[in-house]
Write an enzyme that holds these catalytic residues in place. Structure first.
Site, PDB file in Angstrom:
ATOM      1  CG  ASP A  11      -0.339   0.264   2.539  1.00 53.06           C
ATOM      2  OD1 ASP A  11       0.908   0.414   2.630  1.00 53.06           O
ATOM      3  OD2 ASP A  11      -1.092   0.343   3.533  1.00 53.06           O
ATOM      4  CB  CYS A  68       1.000  -2.113   4.812  1.00 54.73           C
ATOM      5  SG  CYS A  68       0.873  -2.902   6.429  1.00 54.73           S
ATOM      6  CB  THR A  70       2.903  -1.479  11.045  1.00 55.98           C
ATOM      7  OG1 THR A  70       1.641  -2.066  10.706  1.00 55.98           O
ATOM      8  CG2 THR A  70       2.715  -0.069  11.584  1.00 55.98           C
ATOM      9  CG  HIS A 101      11.516 -23.482  12.764  1.00 57.70           C
ATOM     10  ND1 HIS A 101      11.683 -23.264  14.111  1.00 57.70           N
ATOM     11  CD2 HIS A 101      12.665 -24.067  12.336  1.00 57.70           C
ATOM     12  CE1 HIS A 101      12.883 -23.706  14.480  1.00 57.70           C
ATOM     13  NE2 HIS A 101      13.493 -24.189  13.410  1.00 57.70           N
ATOM     14  CG  HIS A 136       9.926 -27.327  11.849  1.00 59.45           C
ATOM     15  ND1 HIS A 136       9.642 -26.720  13.049  1.00 59.45           N
ATOM     16  CD2 HIS A 136      11.253 -27.598  11.869  1.00 59.45           C
ATOM     17  CE1 HIS A 136      10.747 -26.622  13.767  1.00 59.45           C
ATOM     18  NE2 HIS A 136      11.736 -27.159  13.073  1.00 59.45           N
TER      19      HIS A 136
END
Length: 147
Positions: A11, A68, A70, A101, A136
């Protein structure tokens, strides 16, 4: 580093970092599908998570990068799709672990929270690190069962 096709989208909060990382990816030999946005005008991050989800589902790209401000919002949006394992990372350790993992296929970072050099390091590690499998694999397999 094995190369292929990678999608990248952001964004307005990640557009500058996206441009820098897209350039790096091309220099490293990747075919880059830039899904936007391309400027500072406000846009809605879920729209770009949808574009990445469609691109990965169709097989047009092997992996993706989402950004974006954050990284939080776009990672929440991306993880709504069962075929995406989007990992929000802030450092090299997180980038390595999300591949080893969790077999993450989407790297997520914040354009306002991660500097360019750290972002480059995270991207390179994300691309160079293989999934360990083993115990995993069982856990990652269970992710697809969650509705």
């Amino acid at each position: 580093m094995s190369v292929g096709t990678i999608a990248i989208a952001s964004d307005h909060g990640g557009v500058e970092l996206k441009a820098l990382l897209a350039k790096d990816l091309a220099e490293w030999g990747w075919t880059v599908l830039d899904l936007g946005t391309d400027g500072p005008a406000s846009v809605d991050y879920p729209d770009y998570a949808v574009k990445v989800a469609e691109t990965l589902k169709s097989g047009q790209a092997d992996r993706a990068v989402l950004l974006c401000g954050t990284g939080i919002g776009i990672s929440i949006a991306a993880n709504r799709f069962a075929h995406l394992r989007a990992a929000l990372v802030h450092d090299a350790f997180g980038a390595r672990m999300c591949r080893q993992h969790n077999d993450a296929n989407v790297l997520v970072m914040g354009g306002r929270t991660v500097g360019p050099e750290v972002a480059r390091d995270c991207l390179k590690i994300f691309l160079e690190t293989d999934f360990e499998g083993g115990r995993h694999a069982r856990r990652v397999g269970k992710l697809s069962d969650i509705v």
